[in-house]
Write a protein that holds these residues in place. Structure first.
Motif, short mmCIF file in Angstrom:
data_model
loop_
_atom_site.label_atom_id
_atom_site.label_comp_id
_atom_site.label_asym_id
_atom_site.label_seq_id
_atom_site.Cartn_x
_atom_site.Cartn_y
_atom_site.Cartn_z
N LYS A 1 4.16 30.26 -3.83
CA LYS A 1 4.43 28.84 -4.06
C LYS A 1 3.15 28.07 -4.36
O LYS A 1 3.17 27.11 -5.14
CB LYS A 1 5.12 28.23 -2.83
CG LYS A 1 6.53 28.72 -2.59
CD LYS A 1 7.14 27.99 -1.39
CE LYS A 1 8.57 28.44 -1.15
NZ LYS A 1 9.17 27.73 0.02
N TYR A 2 2.06 28.49 -3.75
CA TYR A 2 0.80 27.75 -3.91
C TYR A 2 0.40 27.68 -5.38
O TYR A 2 0.04 26.62 -5.90
CB TYR A 2 -0.29 28.40 -3.08
CG TYR A 2 -1.55 27.58 -3.01
CD1 TYR A 2 -1.75 26.67 -1.98
CD2 TYR A 2 -2.56 27.71 -3.97
CE1 TYR A 2 -2.91 25.90 -1.91
CE2 TYR A 2 -3.71 26.95 -3.93
CZ TYR A 2 -3.89 26.05 -2.88
OH TYR A 2 -5.02 25.29 -2.84
N VAL A 3 0.47 28.83 -6.05
CA VAL A 3 0.08 28.89 -7.47
C VAL A 3 1.02 28.04 -8.32
O VAL A 3 0.60 27.37 -9.26
CB VAL A 3 0.08 30.36 -7.96
CG1 VAL A 3 -0.26 30.41 -9.45
CG2 VAL A 3 -0.91 31.19 -7.17
N GLU A 4 2.32 28.07 -7.98
CA GLU A 4 3.30 27.29 -8.73
C GLU A 4 3.01 25.80 -8.65
O GLU A 4 3.02 25.09 -9.65
CB GLU A 4 4.71 27.57 -8.20
CG GLU A 4 5.19 29.00 -8.45
CD GLU A 4 6.55 29.26 -7.84
OE1 GLU A 4 7.15 28.27 -7.33
OE2 GLU A 4 7.02 30.40 -7.85
N TYR A 5 2.78 25.33 -7.42
CA TYR A 5 2.50 23.90 -7.25
C TYR A 5 1.17 23.51 -7.90
O TYR A 5 1.03 22.44 -8.49
CB TYR A 5 2.47 23.54 -5.77
CG TYR A 5 3.83 23.34 -5.15
CD1 TYR A 5 4.62 22.25 -5.51
CD2 TYR A 5 4.33 24.24 -4.21
CE1 TYR A 5 5.88 22.06 -4.95
CE2 TYR A 5 5.58 24.07 -3.64
CZ TYR A 5 6.35 22.98 -4.02
OH TYR A 5 7.59 22.80 -3.46
N GLU A 6 0.20 24.40 -7.79
CA GLU A 6 -1.12 24.13 -8.36
C GLU A 6 -1.03 24.03 -9.88
O GLU A 6 -1.69 23.19 -10.50
CB GLU A 6 -2.10 25.21 -7.94
CG GLU A 6 -3.56 24.83 -8.12
CD GLU A 6 -4.49 25.87 -7.52
OE1 GLU A 6 -5.48 25.49 -6.89
OE2 GLU A 6 -4.20 27.08 -7.69
N SER A 7 -0.19 24.89 -10.49
CA SER A 7 -0.02 24.87 -11.95
C SER A 7 0.67 23.60 -12.44
O SER A 7 0.56 23.21 -13.59
CB SER A 7 0.77 26.10 -12.40
OG SER A 7 2.08 26.07 -11.88
N GLN A 8 1.40 22.94 -11.52
CA GLN A 8 2.09 21.70 -11.86
C GLN A 8 1.18 20.49 -11.70
O GLN A 8 1.62 19.35 -11.93
CB GLN A 8 3.33 21.53 -10.97
CG GLN A 8 4.40 22.61 -11.19
CD GLN A 8 5.55 22.49 -10.20
OE1 GLN A 8 5.87 21.38 -9.75
NE2 GLN A 8 6.17 23.61 -9.86
#
Length: 242
Positions: free
Chosen positions: A71-78
């Motif tokens: 999830k961390y990478v997903e939110y960071e990419s947003q």
């Protein structure tokens, strides 16, 4: 109370406040030790900074046992500005009880020794002065001196009633704990982990009353023992050596 006893009472209060500062840092040190030894990092909370509210908003909690955090990478990419706050496990009950017991004993001993250093030897000195007719006998002198730190503890206790009735803010319980911090493990054993006065029953508030009686009782006993030339600590050491 005589003026001389009042001055001695404030002197004892100064020692008591110094003890509170000492035991506060001792308690912090013990907490750091038990956290390092008896707990482990088990996960973290992830939040993001919200410009609109100028505050951190919680997104999710990740536990290490759940595996990699995708999830961390997903939110960071947003484009989220993320903040991570790690948290640790709780120590087991036996370890926690042992820690609190040892910490409580040390804190009580510190206050006892500071009071003993003043009141026991004062009683011993006053015994000589009475024998030589320099002062009048007053076996309650220790109690009278101990009333000053007692009032210091009594005021926040009485304010608990006003807080419980909603007349003043709930933060008064934290003030009570600070004024009686050398008994903090016992206080928390009585009221639990809550710091909100509204969650503490009247029965538990009344159960706190005997705690603030310790200092005047201790003051009376130590002065009386000194006046009677009964040195408990020396007698204990002497018996052990024999």
């Amino acid at each position: 109370m005589e003026n001389s006893n009042l001055k001695l009472g404030f002197k004892l209060l100064g020692k008591y406040i110094f003890c509170l500062v000492m035991v506060f840092f001792i308690n912090i040190s013990f907490s750091m030790i038990i956290t390092a030894v008896a707990t482990e990092n088990i996960g973290y909370n992830v939040s993001y900074y919200d410009d609109a509210t100028d505050s951190l908003v919680h997104l999710y909690t990740h536990y290490n046992e759940d595996g990699p955090d995708t999830k961390y990478v997903e939110y960071e990419s947003q484009g989220y500005s993320l903040s991570v706050q790690s948290f640790r496990s709780e120590p087991n009950k036996i370890t926690n009880i042992l820690f609190l017991t040892v910490c409580q004993i040390i804190m009580i001993v510190i206050v006892f020794l500071f009071f003993c250093n003043m009141l026991f030897y004062m009683g011993d000195s006053d015994c000589n002065k009475v024998n030589f007719g320099q002062i009048k006998e007053d076996k309650l002198k220790g109690l009278k001196i101990g009333l000053v730190p007692f009032v210091f503890q009594l005021i926040p206790y009485l304010l608990l009633f006003l807080g419980k009735l909603g007349i003043i803010k709930n933060g008064i319980f934290l003030v009570f704990r600070l004024f009686n911090f050398y008994l903090n493990p016992i206080i928390m054993a009585i009221v639990g982990n809550t710091t909100i006065l509204a969650d503490i029953s009247w029965g538990r508030i009344f159960a706190l009353l005997p705690l603030i009686l310790i200092t005047p009782v201790m003051s009376f006993i130590l002065y009386y023992l000194g006046y009677q030339r009964i040195n408990v600590l020396e007698n204990m050491v002497y018996k052990k050596e024999k």
